[in-house]
Motif scaffolding. Sequence first.
Motif, PDB file in Angstrom:
ATOM      1  N   MET A 136      -2.227   4.906  -0.295  1.00 21.91           N
ATOM      2  CA  MET A 136      -1.487   3.644  -0.335  1.00 21.91           C
ATOM      3  C   MET A 136      -0.173   3.809  -1.084  1.00 21.91           C
ATOM      4  O   MET A 136       0.852   3.250  -0.708  1.00 21.91           O
ATOM      5  N   VAL A 137      -0.191   4.605  -2.139  1.00 24.12           N
ATOM      6  CA  VAL A 137       1.044   4.836  -2.891  1.00 24.12           C
ATOM      7  C   VAL A 137       2.051   5.563  -2.011  1.00 24.12           C
ATOM      8  O   VAL A 137       3.230   5.232  -1.985  1.00 24.12           O
ATOM      9  N   PHE A 138       1.555   6.501  -1.206  1.00 23.22           N
ATOM     10  CA  PHE A 138       2.450   7.247  -0.294  1.00 23.22           C
ATOM     11  C   PHE A 138       3.137   6.299   0.673  1.00 23.22           C
ATOM     12  O   PHE A 138       4.366   6.292   0.813  1.00 23.22           O
ATOM     13  N   THR A 144       0.423   8.285   9.831  1.00 26.54           N
ATOM     14  CA  THR A 144       0.920   7.771   8.547  1.00 26.54           C
ATOM     15  C   THR A 144      -0.175   7.623   7.512  1.00 26.54           C
ATOM     16  O   THR A 144       0.110   7.527   6.325  1.00 26.54           O
ATOM     17  N   MET A 145      -1.476   7.581   7.941  1.00 26.33           N
ATOM     18  CA  MET A 145      -2.520   7.419   6.918  1.00 26.33           C
ATOM     19  C   MET A 145      -3.707   8.347   7.106  1.00 26.33           C
ATOM     20  O   MET A 145      -4.234   8.878   6.122  1.00 26.33           O
ATOM     21  N   PHE A 146      -4.144   8.575   8.350  1.00 29.32           N
ATOM     22  CA  PHE A 146      -5.335   9.436   8.548  1.00 29.32           C
ATOM     23  C   PHE A 146      -5.013  10.866   8.124  1.00 29.32           C
ATOM     24  O   PHE A 146      -5.657  11.435   7.227  1.00 29.32           O
ATOM     25  N   MET A 179       7.105   5.179   1.195  1.00 27.68           N
ATOM     26  CA  MET A 179       7.821   5.413   2.451  1.00 27.68           C
ATOM     27  C   MET A 179       8.382   4.102   3.017  1.00 27.68           C
ATOM     28  O   MET A 179       9.392   4.086   3.697  1.00 27.68           O
ATOM     29  N   ILE A 180       7.701   3.008   2.731  1.00 26.33           N
ATOM     30  CA  ILE A 180       8.142   1.707   3.268  1.00 26.33           C
ATOM     31  C   ILE A 180       9.514   1.326   2.722  1.00 26.33           C
ATOM     32  O   ILE A 180      10.306   0.653   3.386  1.00 26.33           O
ATOM     33  N   VAL A 181       9.864   1.812   1.536  1.00 26.42           N
ATOM     34  CA  VAL A 181      11.178   1.497   0.955  1.00 26.42           C
ATOM     35  C   VAL A 181      12.277   1.974   1.907  1.00 26.42           C
ATOM     36  O   VAL A 181      13.232   1.256   2.208  1.00 26.42           O
TER      37      VAL A 181
HETATM   38  C1  LIG Z   1      -3.946  -2.301  -7.251  1.00 26.14           C
HETATM   39  C2  LIG Z   1      -4.929  -3.358  -6.851  1.00 26.14           C
HETATM   40  C3  LIG Z   1      -4.220  -4.655  -6.496  1.00 26.14           C
HETATM   41  C4  LIG Z   1      -5.876  -3.630  -7.982  1.00 26.14           C
HETATM   42  O1  LIG Z   1      -6.679  -2.492  -8.112  1.00 26.14           O
HETATM   43  P1  LIG Z   1      -7.779  -2.457  -9.266  1.00 26.14           P
HETATM   44  O2  LIG Z   1      -8.444  -3.790  -9.309  1.00 26.14           O
HETATM   45  O3  LIG Z   1      -8.630  -1.263  -9.054  1.00 26.14           O
HETATM   46  O4  LIG Z   1      -6.890  -2.155 -10.520  1.00 26.14           O
HETATM   47  P2  LIG Z   1      -6.420  -3.093 -11.703  1.00 26.14           P
HETATM   48  O5  LIG Z   1      -5.404  -4.079 -11.232  1.00 26.14           O
HETATM   49  O6  LIG Z   1      -7.626  -3.627 -12.416  1.00 26.14           O
HETATM   50  O7  LIG Z   1      -5.701  -1.987 -12.584  1.00 26.14           O
HETATM   51  C5  LIG Z   1      -6.484  -0.953 -13.149  1.00 26.14           C
HETATM   52  C6  LIG Z   1      -5.591   0.223 -13.409  1.00 26.14           C
HETATM   53  O8  LIG Z   1      -5.398   0.952 -12.181  1.00 26.14           O
HETATM   54  C7  LIG Z   1      -4.038   1.211 -11.988  1.00 26.14           C
HETATM   55  N1  LIG Z   1      -3.812   1.345 -10.568  1.00 26.14           N
HETATM   56  C8  LIG Z   1      -4.065   0.436  -9.589  1.00 26.14           C
HETATM   57  N2  LIG Z   1      -3.755   0.911  -8.377  1.00 26.14           N
HETATM   58  C9  LIG Z   1      -3.293   2.185  -8.583  1.00 26.14           C
HETATM   59  C10 LIG Z   1      -2.811   3.208  -7.715  1.00 26.14           C
HETATM   60  N3  LIG Z   1      -2.705   3.022  -6.368  1.00 26.14           N
HETATM   61  N4  LIG Z   1      -2.427   4.380  -8.257  1.00 26.14           N
HETATM   62  C11 LIG Z   1      -2.487   4.552  -9.604  1.00 26.14           C
HETATM   63  N5  LIG Z   1      -2.922   3.615 -10.496  1.00 26.14           N
HETATM   64  C12 LIG Z   1      -3.333   2.455  -9.970  1.00 26.14           C
HETATM   65  C13 LIG Z   1      -3.362   0.019 -12.599  1.00 26.14           C
HETATM   66  O9  LIG Z   1      -2.002   0.306 -12.872  1.00 26.14           O
HETATM   67  C14 LIG Z   1      -4.185  -0.164 -13.860  1.00 26.14           C
HETATM   68  O10 LIG Z   1      -3.775   0.771 -14.805  1.00 26.14           O
HETATM   69  P3  LIG Z   1      -3.865   0.366 -16.352  1.00 26.14           P
HETATM   70  O11 LIG Z   1      -5.310  -0.017 -16.616  1.00 26.14           O
HETATM   71  O12 LIG Z   1      -3.425   1.612 -17.054  1.00 26.14           O
HETATM   72  O13 LIG Z   1      -2.970  -0.802 -16.538  1.00 26.14           O
HETATM   73  C15 LIG Z   1      -5.740  -2.853  -5.621  1.00 26.14           C
HETATM   74  O14 LIG Z   1      -6.773  -3.792  -5.353  1.00 26.14           O
HETATM   75  C16 LIG Z   1      -4.875  -2.658  -4.401  1.00 26.14           C
HETATM   76  O15 LIG Z   1      -4.209  -1.657  -4.280  1.00 26.14           O
HETATM   77  N6  LIG Z   1      -4.872  -3.691  -3.470  1.00 26.14           N
HETATM   78  C17 LIG Z   1      -4.030  -3.612  -2.295  1.00 26.14           C
HETATM   79  C18 LIG Z   1      -4.802  -2.990  -1.143  1.00 26.14           C
HETATM   80  C19 LIG Z   1      -3.879  -2.338  -0.145  1.00 26.14           C
HETATM   81  O16 LIG Z   1      -2.783  -1.935  -0.463  1.00 26.14           O
HETATM   82  N7  LIG Z   1      -4.373  -2.199   1.088  1.00 26.14           N
HETATM   83  C20 LIG Z   1      -3.685  -1.489   2.119  1.00 26.14           C
HETATM   84  C21 LIG Z   1      -4.659  -1.149   3.217  1.00 26.14           C
HETATM   85  S1  LIG Z   1      -3.988   0.020   4.357  1.00 26.14           S
HETATM   86  C22 LIG Z   1      -2.758  -0.832   5.171  1.00 26.14           C
HETATM   87  O17 LIG Z   1      -2.445  -1.976   4.917  1.00 26.14           O
HETATM   88  C23 LIG Z   1      -2.068  -0.005   6.181  1.00 26.14           C
HETATM   89  C24 LIG Z   1      -0.870  -0.666   6.814  1.00 26.14           C
HETATM   90  C25 LIG Z   1      -0.112   0.362   7.618  1.00 26.14           C
HETATM   91  C26 LIG Z   1       0.669  -0.231   8.754  1.00 26.14           C
HETATM   92  C27 LIG Z   1       1.561   0.733   9.470  1.00 26.14           C
HETATM   93  C28 LIG Z   1       2.226   1.805   8.621  1.00 26.14           C
HETATM   94  C29 LIG Z   1       3.719   1.800   8.690  1.00 26.14           C
HETATM   95  C30 LIG Z   1       4.314   3.049   8.056  1.00 26.14           C
HETATM   96  C31 LIG Z   1       5.680   2.856   7.458  1.00 26.14           C
HETATM   97  C32 LIG Z   1       6.106   4.134   6.734  1.00 26.14           C
HETATM   98  C33 LIG Z   1       6.723   5.139   7.715  1.00 26.14           C
HETATM   99  C34 LIG Z   1       6.445   6.587   7.330  1.00 26.14           C
HETATM  100  C35 LIG Z   1       7.180   7.542   8.279  1.00 26.14           C
HETATM  101  C36 LIG Z   1       6.280   8.672   8.725  1.00 26.14           C
HETATM  102  C37 LIG Z   1       6.173   8.817  10.263  1.00 26.14           C
HETATM  103  O18 LIG Z   1       6.320   7.803  11.009  1.00 26.14           O
HETATM  104  O19 LIG Z   1       5.845   9.938  10.689  1.00 26.14           O
END
Ligand SMILES: CC(C)(COP(=O)(O)OP(=O)(O)OC[C@H]1O[C@@H](n2cnc3c(N)ncnc32)[C@H](O)[C@@H]1OP(=O)(O)O)[C@@H](O)C(=O)NCCC(=O)NCCSC(=O)CCCCCCCCCCCCCCC(=O)O
Length: 648
Positions: free
Chosen positions: A278-280, A105-107, A284-286
């Motif tokens: 992360m966006v992906f 799902t991520m690598f 998918m989580i939805v």
């Molecule tokens: C977004 C943050 C909170 C803040 O980031 P920043 O500080 O860098 O940004 P700002 O808030 O200052 O905004 C600046 C600017 O950037 C834009 N922005 C921010 N993020 C994005 C982005 N991702 N894309 C595009 N743009 C972005 C923002 O809009 C601002 O724009 P403007 O200036 O124009 O306003 C950031 O700190 C953050 O994202 N924090 C969260 C960290 C996070 O998400 N961590 C996750 C780690 S990985 C993890 O948790 C993995 C868990 C997985 C567990 C198992 C998986 C299950 C799978 C389920 C799905 C099944 C799929 C089926 C497939 C299969 O099984 O085969």
Amino acid sequence: MNPDICRERENATFNTETLTNMLDGSAEKTRRRREIESLVINDPDFQHDDPNFMSRSERYDAAVKKSSQMIMKLRDYGISDPEEIYFYKRTARRTFHEAFGLHYTMFLPTLYSQCTPEQQKKWLPLAENFKALGTYAQTELGHGTHIRKLETTATYDPSTQEFVLNCPTVSSIKWWPGGLGKTSNHAIVLAQLYTLGKCHGLHAFIVPIRCMKTHQPLPGVTVGDIGPKFGFEEVDNGYLKLENVRIPRENMLMKYAQVEPDGSYLKPPSDKLTYGTMVFIRAMIVGESARALSKSCTIAIRYSAVRHQSELRPGEPEPQILDYQAQQYKLFPLLAAAYAFTFVGQYMSDTYHRITGHINQGDFSQLPELHALAAGLKAFTTWTANAGIEVCRMACGGHGYLCCSGLPDIYVTFTPTCTYEGENTVMMLQTARFLVKCYRQAREGQQLSGTVSYLNEQQRLQPQPVSSRPTVVNINDLASLVEAYKLRAAKLVEVAAKSLQGELQRSISQEDAWNNSSIELVRASDAHCHYVVVELFAAKLSEISDTAVHSVLNTLALLYALHGITLNSGDFLQLSQITQRIKALLVEIRPNAVALVDSFDYNDEMLNSVLGRYDGNVYESMFEWAKRSPLNRTEVRSFIIFNIIQKK
Ligand SMILES: CC(C)(COP(=O)(O)OP(=O)(O)OC[C@H]1O[C@@H](n2cnc3c(N)ncnc32)[C@H](O)[C@@H]1OP(=O)(O)O)[C@@H](O)C(=O)NCCC(=O)NCCSC(=O)CCCCCCCCCCCCCCC(=O)O
Ligand SMILES: Cc1cc2nc3c(=O)[nH]c(=O)nc-3n(C[C@H](O)[C@H](O)[C@H](O)COP(=O)(O)OP(=O)(O)OC[C@H]3O[C@@H](n4cnc5c(N)ncnc54)[C@H](O)[C@@H]3O)c2cc1C
């Protein structure tokens, strides 16, 4: 077959197979999905005891064995279509995650989206053949949300053309990545890139962490499991401390940003492209929210059809608990939400792939909306589904608390979705950031597109503040209810924007103004997402040709929209007749409740629930399950202790 459940199916007013086909996309897709699921169901290798009867180590070992078996079997069957692989794996996984989950799902998705063609040539064969087994190591002990402050460093050494990776402090130790503790031999490590004495922020690096031959940790690598958790017991979420670990320059993922051999840095078209994986997952989580909620509704509603309790009228037999209005009011809005989120999950996945297609062609214009939509819908649907699973469990009384009901496992496996991949409040604030920006653009007369175009509409309709306009609703007309949700969203976005404006006029900083408006900002995002869900549910109905299916889904959509108004009545003009209308809808849905959950078409193996069995034979199955409990393997276990006590 339980006679109650048979009668329920006889009373349905629509053909469940027609609805199942619609949910799958076609009758052929349903046939193929069932064919794939039957490969698992009929495979003795996947007939194992309930993980709830195993220790944590046994569960992990069983999960690794299952992940390995699935790889071999999928190869033998020649199944390579991603959707078909997903059907196969989710049937084998049942309610649980798999040991190799993060690899898939991520690598792998990170390699596909952030490697150059040359890097893909090297790494994809290794990763796709599981020689390189990976995870996604971003979160640290000290930071999970605020990733700009992550402390792990990758410092470029031009003399050797290598990066030197370090976790300089205890708070910089990588913490949480799935599969990191014992399974993975590689990790995508997110680190602050330093080259020629300058920091260029967060970038992604492929870091070998265990020997591909011996699986022993490599020099400079300290790695292990972070210990028992609330759930996810078969997953080895781990820790990783890097001390002067050297990797070749080519191990930095360089599709968007590059470091030249001399150390010069070439910056990416957008510094947020590193955040792409992360966006992906958020998108998918939805769909995962829909699946978790629909499974829970299937269990609770089938059980409510066979459970008889108390008395409705003195002297009469105990009724099915599904006949209680209170039980219907608990479960049917959740059933409606499960259908709504199923359609929203399909929309989110399609939108993700459409926009990333444009991004791969160099058009980044829709990235902000994709980020805002994925973040908001991930938070909105997981919060609703998380709470809904608990309602379903409690609606099953004491038996819902048994692991054999399947509901505790669904809950503990699903609930971290509110935290991982972006903590929900933080995600709602990200969506709000986008909404406020769009509101200001609409005020300046800019034409908006996509899910925020209603902000233009509200400006054009009447220039006076949106918040002063009454909400007039025809409660029997879905289109009218969509308009009410649209107006509510516009109102709350305006309230949030004006709160920010008011704070700024108190000449405090932008950041303090933002923090002081967080409540309004989160509510605006919640209202925006709620409008998107109602709008998409209504739009889906227009695609349904079968009148019986259309009628039952229209009833569900009305219930979802009206129930949402009662939950947020402060935002809508309190409509007294709504409660009466909801009661009437509950009665309309009652005869179709079981048929509606049957249409999700979960086989018993995947559901893994004695309460939700298709045949409704609950009690017999519960007794058989309990007898298999390890504690029952011997008649007497603590006789010695009793003996000691009795002797005293
Ligand atoms: C977004 C943050 C909170 C803040 O980031 P920043 O500080 O860098 O940004 P700002 O808030 O200052 O905004 C600046 C600017 O950037 C834009 N922005 C921010 N993020 C994005 C982005 N991702 N894309 C595009 N743009 C972005 C923002 O809009 C601002 O724009 P403007 O200036 O124009 O306003 C950031 O700190 C953050 O994202 N924090 C969260 C960290 C996070 O998400 N961590 C996750 C780690 S990985 C993890 O948790 C993995 C868990 C997985 C567990 C198992 C998986 C299950 C799978 C389920 C799905 C099944 C799929 C089926 C497939 C299969 O099984 O085969
Ligand atoms: C089961 C599970 C699996 C995981 N798998 C992985 C993985 O594979 N790889 C990986 O890298 N990570 C993984 N994680 C880590 C996960 O991504 C983080 O836990 C998540 O990003 C939340 O960050 P945090 O833990 O620092 O929470 P925090 O951000 O510390 O949240 C604590 C509280 O602070 C609040 N808060 C924080 N910032 C703000 C703000 N700006 N405004 C308002 N409130 C704020 C939050 O709303 C929350 O209420 C996993 C976590 C779990 C539970």
